[in-house]
Scaffold this active site. Structure first.
Site, PDB file in Angstrom:
ATOM      1  N   ASP A 115       0.854  -1.188   0.000  1.00  0.00           N
ATOM      2  CA  ASP A 115       0.000   0.000   0.000  1.00  0.00           C
ATOM      3  C   ASP A 115       0.884   1.230   0.000  1.00  0.00           C
ATOM      4  OD1 ASP A 115      -2.444  -1.349   0.037  1.00  0.00           O
ATOM      5  OD2 ASP A 115      -2.529  -1.407   2.217  1.00  0.00           O
ATOM      6  N   ASP A 131      -7.070  -0.958  -4.610  1.00  0.00           N
ATOM      7  CA  ASP A 131      -8.133  -0.623  -3.654  1.00  0.00           C
ATOM      8  C   ASP A 131      -9.039   0.461  -4.201  1.00  0.00           C
ATOM      9  OD1 ASP A 131      -6.914  -2.414  -1.869  1.00  0.00           O
ATOM     10  OD2 ASP A 131      -5.795  -0.825  -0.864  1.00  0.00           O
TER      11      ASP A 131
END
Length: 158
Positions: A115, A131
Site C-alpha cells: 500500500d 483498492d
C-alpha cells in the site's frame, strides 16, 4: 467480444497496480514517505497482511478462498445465468475484479499487499491503486443499479 474487453480492462488494472507497487518498493523505503500534494495526498510505503483497515490480518487463506468464490461467481453469472447487468455495470465488475486480482497477486507472491497512497486531509488507512478500483467500482455499480437499471430489479424485464 465483450468478455474479452472486460478481461483486458481488468488486466490493465492489474498491470497499472503492479507497476505502481513496484515503483513504490523500488524508490520508497518501508514506512518512508514522499509528499505529492502537501496537505492532500502523499505516498507512504506500508505492507498490509489484512484487508481494508487491516481487518483479518494474516488470514491469507481467507482472502484466497473469497477471491476464488468471486471468480467462480463472475463466470457463472456471466456465462451460465446472466443477471441482466448493463455494459457499464459489467465494467464496474471488471474494475472490482481487476483490483481484487492485483491485490491477490501480492498476497500469493509476497504474503502481504503493498500500500502507498496516504490521504493527508483525512485520517484514513494507506491504500493502493487496486483498492481504488475496488472501491470506485463498488460505488458506481451499486449507484447505477439502484438509479438506472430497472431491468435488474424486475428480474431481467425492461
Amino acid at each position: 467480444m465483450e468478455f474479452v474487453l472486460l478481461s483486458v480492462f481488468a488486466a490493465l488494472i492489474v498491470a497499472a497496480d503492479q507497476i505502481t507497487k513496484y515503483l513504490t518498493v523500488l524508490y520508497i523505503p518501508l514506512y518512508g514517505s514522499v509528499p505529492v500534494w502537501p496537505g492532500v495526498v502523499g505516498l507512504t510505503y506500508v505492507r498490509n497482511t489484512g484487508a481494508a483497515f487491516s481487518l483479518f490480518e494474516g488470514q491469507q487463506w481467507l482472502f484466497i478462498a473469497l477471491f476464488a468464490v468471486l471468480t467462480v461467481g463472475i463466470w457463472y453469472f456471466y456465462f451460465k445465468k446472466p443477471l441482466g447487468l448493463t455494459r457499464f455495470e459489467w465494467g464496474c465488475v471488471a474494475a472490482i475484479y481487476g483490483g481484487g486480482l492485483a491485490n491477490m497477486v501480492d498476497r500469493i507472491r509476497l504474503g502481504y499487499v503493498v500500500d502507498m497512497i496516504r490521504t493527508e486531509f483525512i485520517d484514513f488507512p494507506v491504500f493502493n491503486l487496486a483498492d481504488s478500483f475496488i472501491t470506485c467500482g463498488c460505488i458506481l455499480l451499486v449507484a447505477h443499479m439502484l438509479l438506472c437499471n430497472r431491468a435488474f430489479w424486475k428480474g431481467g424485464e425492461a
